[in-house]
Design a protein around this motif. Structure first.
Motif, PDB file in Angstrom:
ATOM      1  N   ALA A  38      23.857  11.670   4.080  1.00  0.00           N
ATOM      2  CA  ALA A  38      23.935  11.777   5.537  1.00  0.00           C
ATOM      3  C   ALA A  38      22.594  12.320   6.052  1.00  0.00           C
ATOM      4  CB  ALA A  38      25.057  12.735   5.907  1.00  0.00           C
ATOM      5  N   ASN A  39      22.469  12.304   7.385  1.00  0.00           N
ATOM      6  CA  ASN A  39      21.286  12.898   8.027  1.00  0.00           C
ATOM      7  C   ASN A  39      19.975  12.317   7.523  1.00  0.00           C
ATOM      8  OD1 ASN A  39      22.869  14.806   9.593  1.00  0.00           O
ATOM      9  ND2 ASN A  39      23.306  15.742   7.596  1.00  0.00           N
ATOM     10  N   GLY A  40      19.971  10.968   7.310  1.00  0.00           N
ATOM     11  CA  GLY A  40      18.722  10.287   6.987  1.00  0.00           C
ATOM     12  C   GLY A  40      18.104  10.727   5.671  1.00  0.00           C
ATOM     13  N   GLY A  41      18.976  11.246   4.794  1.00  0.00           N
ATOM     14  CA  GLY A  41      18.434  11.854   3.575  1.00  0.00           C
ATOM     15  C   GLY A  41      18.119  10.916   2.435  1.00  0.00           C
ATOM     16  N   GLY A  42      18.328   9.622   2.586  1.00  0.00           N
ATOM     17  CA  GLY A  42      17.980   8.731   1.482  1.00  0.00           C
ATOM     18  C   GLY A  42      19.126   8.543   0.496  1.00  0.00           C
ATOM     19  N   ARG A  43      18.769   8.118  -0.731  1.00  0.00           N
ATOM     20  CA  ARG A  43      19.798   7.803  -1.723  1.00  0.00           C
ATOM     21  C   ARG A  43      20.628   9.030  -2.065  1.00  0.00           C
ATOM     22  NH1 ARG A  43      21.716   3.733  -1.360  1.00  0.00           N
ATOM     23  NH2 ARG A  43      20.667   1.747  -1.833  1.00  0.00           N
ATOM     24  N   ALA A  44      21.937   8.850  -2.085  1.00  0.00           N
ATOM     25  CA  ALA A  44      22.837   9.926  -2.520  1.00  0.00           C
ATOM     26  C   ALA A  44      22.761  10.031  -4.033  1.00  0.00           C
ATOM     27  CB  ALA A  44      24.268   9.621  -2.073  1.00  0.00           C
ATOM     28  N   ASN A  45      22.793  11.274  -4.557  1.00  0.00           N
ATOM     29  CA  ASN A  45      22.721  11.411  -6.020  1.00  0.00           C
ATOM     30  C   ASN A  45      23.278  12.740  -6.529  1.00  0.00           C
ATOM     31  OD1 ASN A  45      20.680  13.161  -5.211  1.00  0.00           O
ATOM     32  ND2 ASN A  45      19.077  11.629  -5.595  1.00  0.00           N
ATOM     33  N   ASP A  77      27.008   5.187   9.767  1.00  0.00           N
ATOM     34  CA  ASP A  77      25.822   4.367  10.026  1.00  0.00           C
ATOM     35  C   ASP A  77      24.867   4.528   8.838  1.00  0.00           C
ATOM     36  OD1 ASP A  77      25.745   5.401  13.542  1.00  0.00           O
ATOM     37  OD2 ASP A  77      26.991   3.938  12.459  1.00  0.00           O
ATOM     38  N   PHE A  78      24.189   3.464   8.454  1.00  0.00           N
ATOM     39  CA  PHE A  78      23.306   3.516   7.291  1.00  0.00           C
ATOM     40  C   PHE A  78      22.034   2.728   7.573  1.00  0.00           C
ATOM     41  CE2 PHE A  78      25.942  -0.219   6.934  1.00  0.00           C
ATOM     42  CZ  PHE A  78      25.100  -1.213   6.409  1.00  0.00           C
ATOM     43  N   ARG A  79      20.989   3.061   6.858  1.00  0.00           N
ATOM     44  CA  ARG A  79      19.688   2.436   7.097  1.00  0.00           C
ATOM     45  C   ARG A  79      19.679   0.989   6.602  1.00  0.00           C
ATOM     46  NH1 ARG A  79      16.625   7.315   5.736  1.00  0.00           N
ATOM     47  NH2 ARG A  79      15.703   8.104   7.664  1.00  0.00           N
ATOM     48  N   SER A  80      19.064   0.145   7.408  1.00  0.00           N
ATOM     49  CA  SER A  80      18.856  -1.253   7.003  1.00  0.00           C
ATOM     50  C   SER A  80      17.602  -1.788   7.682  1.00  0.00           C
ATOM     51  CB  SER A  80      20.039  -2.141   7.397  1.00  0.00           C
ATOM     52  OG  SER A  80      19.669  -3.509   7.239  1.00  0.00           O
TER      53      SER A  80
END
Ligand code: GCU
Length: 603
Positions: free
Chosen positions: A332-339, A562-565
């Protein structure tokens, strides 16, 4: 910034090394072993023209960056220096770590170092949980292996490449897109590049448990006794090794001896009354100890059965409706790949708040903690490989790549009780080549795991006079017929009440995607696109419509947040985000969130 890692590691005396690829079958349950995390700050070099890999004739060079060369004499010419290069946190994607790399697709080199101390009664595996997309791994200047595929783990035996003292690990990562790749050139998510998941040095016995599998066998609901099948394979094709499986809470134990292939298989019998079955309402996991000769590892495993009967999906023999949501593996919060496990908890708790008992992890295997946390939280999972849109169906390498990703997805997670569906594709165009490609993949998946359901996200094939037909040759290969439909977004919402569906298969149906975009906080008339009211109305109409579909066994609307594309460029609205989330990227609930929550609470 050299990090000193004082650990006891094997510097085997077998220094007979040749630079062959040292890839191994994936070790099961890697976190059960003593390991050293190599996560942390790694140096990186952005190498747009792959100067560190090719010479000016585009031939692979021996003097590449993997040598980590340093000038020895004043006149020496070395035009790179990792130790003077910036660092970034690993695991992560480079796009959110260095703003110059936000849109970057290309090669980046990474370097870290660690200390090793001699030990010669064990082996050392180098384990990457995922690297996107194409990577070459070097240890102390030697090529360890080459891996493609951005979302599945891989491991190498580096026992004979380790040195006493300082060791240098260098990884070349390239996330450029190509038509023959999996996924192919275009996809509606951000092409996050880098070493996106954990990296470990894993200490294992000279002969270790390569894989094991525990599954509850299907039985009649009135069965007084239940059977748990146990299979294991050790890392050496050798007979005579003692394997013992022990489930303390069930007082179940079995001793077995490997055959010539290093395999064992057995059946544990338990009274049905004693066995607490895993389900969303009861995510019971059992501690399981598995020992091989003198070493023992532990896992947490749940027991349940999953099957279909006509148009129903049965969990533990009982019909279940899958109240789902689709999710991308993105912080979340534009943080990139979850891991991390925290990333998983954030996303999954939002899904549970929505009333979900099921999630579609789209469109690629998510990080292992996402699956394990869902298992602990009682959330069923659909797991998928990125055979997405128009793949190079005729290309044998593309098929081998897809098949390897399927193998690795199932290898990593086949002991997870909450995974009920393996999905082999999403929205693929009909053709004979596609049918052959996917047909083979589906059949292959069953050879790897015949205890779970196979599916794929299909598309409506014909729509006229408000009749939507689903004619797909792939129906013969799947257990669950799933399809995406976008009435209300790519098609007129006012048609929804008139829609009828022709799905000529006696199988359960899952609507694997529907939905529409909205910008959180943007309000207006319900026919005003991008407003929360538009999305709210779209959900009201779609839920009423799909509720009439015969055999509907579940749905996973598109999408949780919402997710980046890179495909979503509308200024002031999308700004490189797909806005079909029921939550904003910050976790703010849009009006449609409550529409679906109410519907699920009534289901
Ligand atoms: C497709 C696709 C998704 C995409 C979605 C959309 O169905 O499967 O990956 O994001 O539609 O258009 O938003």
């Amino acid at each position: 910034m050299k990090r000193l890692l004082t650990i006891i590691f094997a510097v085997s005396c077998l220094l007979t090394t040749k630079a062959q690829d040292k890839v191994l079958p994936l070790i099961q349950n890697v976190k059960a072993y003593e390991s050293l995390s190599l996560n942390g700050d790694w140096h990186y070099i952005v190498d747009v023209q792959e100067e560190g890999y090719y010479d000016y004739r585009m031939n692979p060079t021996r003097w590449g960056f993997f040598q980590n060369a340093k000038p020895q004499r004043p006149e020496d010419l070395i035009e790179y220096d990792f130790d003077k290069s910036p660092t970034m946190k690993i695991p992560s994607d480079w796009n959110t770590q260095d703003e110059r790399l936000f849109f970057y697709e290309g090669t980046v080199w990474f370097k870290t170092s660690f200390q090793a101390v001699p030990m010669n009664d064990c082996r050392t595996l180098l384990y990457f949980a995922a690297v996107n997309y194409d990577c070459h791994v070097y240890l102390n200047g030697r090529h360890v292996g080459h891996h493609i595929g951005g979302f599945t783990p891989f491991n190498y035996d580096v026992s004979d490449l380790l040195r006493e003292g300082e060791n240098t690990l260098i990884v070349k990562v390239d996330n450029k897109r190509h038509a023959e790749d999996v996924p192919t050139q275009i996809f509606d998510w951000w092409n996050y590049g880098g070493i996106t998941r954990d990296v470990w040095l894993v200490k294992v016995p000279m002969v270790y448990l390569e894989d094991y599998d525990l599954q509850l066998t299907k039985a009649d609901a009135k069965a007084k006794q239940r059977e748990i099948s146990f299979k294991a394979k050790i890392s050496k094709a050798e007979a005579g090794h003692k394997v013992c499986v022990y489930i303390p809470d069930l007082k179940l134990e079995q001793q077995l001896t490997t055959d010539g292939e290093g395999k064992v298989s057995g059946t544990l019998k338990v009274s049905a009354k004693k066995l607490s079955l895993w389900s969303p309402a009861n995510p019971r996991l059992y501690r399981v100890d598995i020992s091989l000769d003198t070493s023992t590892i532990t896992d947490e495993i749940g027991f349940r059965t999953i099957e279909t009967r006509d148009k129903q999906i049965l969990l533990n023999g009982q019909p279940i409706f899958l109240k789902g949501i689709s999710i991308h593996n993105e912080k979340a919060n534009g943080g990139g790949r979850a891991n991390t496990v925290e990333d998983a908890r954030t996303l999954l708790s939002w899904a549970q708040d929505l009333g979900c008992n099921f999630v579609r992890l789209a469109h690629y295997p998510h990080h292992e903690e996402m699956v394990r946390e869902a298992e602990r939280m009682g959330i069923l999972v659909w797991s998928e490989i990125p055979v997405y849109w128009t793949i190079a169906w005729k290309n044998a390498q593309t098929y081998a790549n897809a098949r390897q990703q399927l193998t690795d997805m199932i290898s990593r997670d086949h002991n997870r009780a909450n995974i009920i569906i393996w999905s082999i594709a999403n929205e693929t165009p009909h053709s004979a080549e596609r049918d052959t490609f996917l047909g083979n993949l589906a059949q292959y998946a069953r050879t790897l795991d015949n205890t779970r359901l196979i599916s794929m996200a299909m598309e409506v094939t014909g729509a006229s006079n408000y009749v939507n037909r689903l004619n797909d040759n792939m129906n013969q290969y799947v257990d669950v017929v799933s399809f995406n439909q976008y009435i209300g977004w790519y098609r007129d919402v006012n048609d929804a009440p008139k829609m009828r569906w022709e799905i000529p298969y006696n199988k359960p149906v899952i609507i694997s995607e529907f939905g529409g975009g909205a910008k959180y906080g943007l309000h207006g008339e319900k026919n005003q696109r991008w407003t929360e009211e538009f999305q709210e109305n779209l959900y009201i109409e779609n839920l009423a419509m799909i509720d009439k579909i015969e055999g509907l066994a579940g749905t996973t609307p598109w999408i949780l947040k919402d997710f980046r594309s890179p495909r979503r460029v509308l200024p002031g609205v999308q700004d490189y985000y797909n806005m079909k989330g029921l939550l904003s990227d910050k976790g703010e609930k849009k009006k449609a969130f409550f529409v679906l929550q109410k519907w699920y609470n009534q289901k």
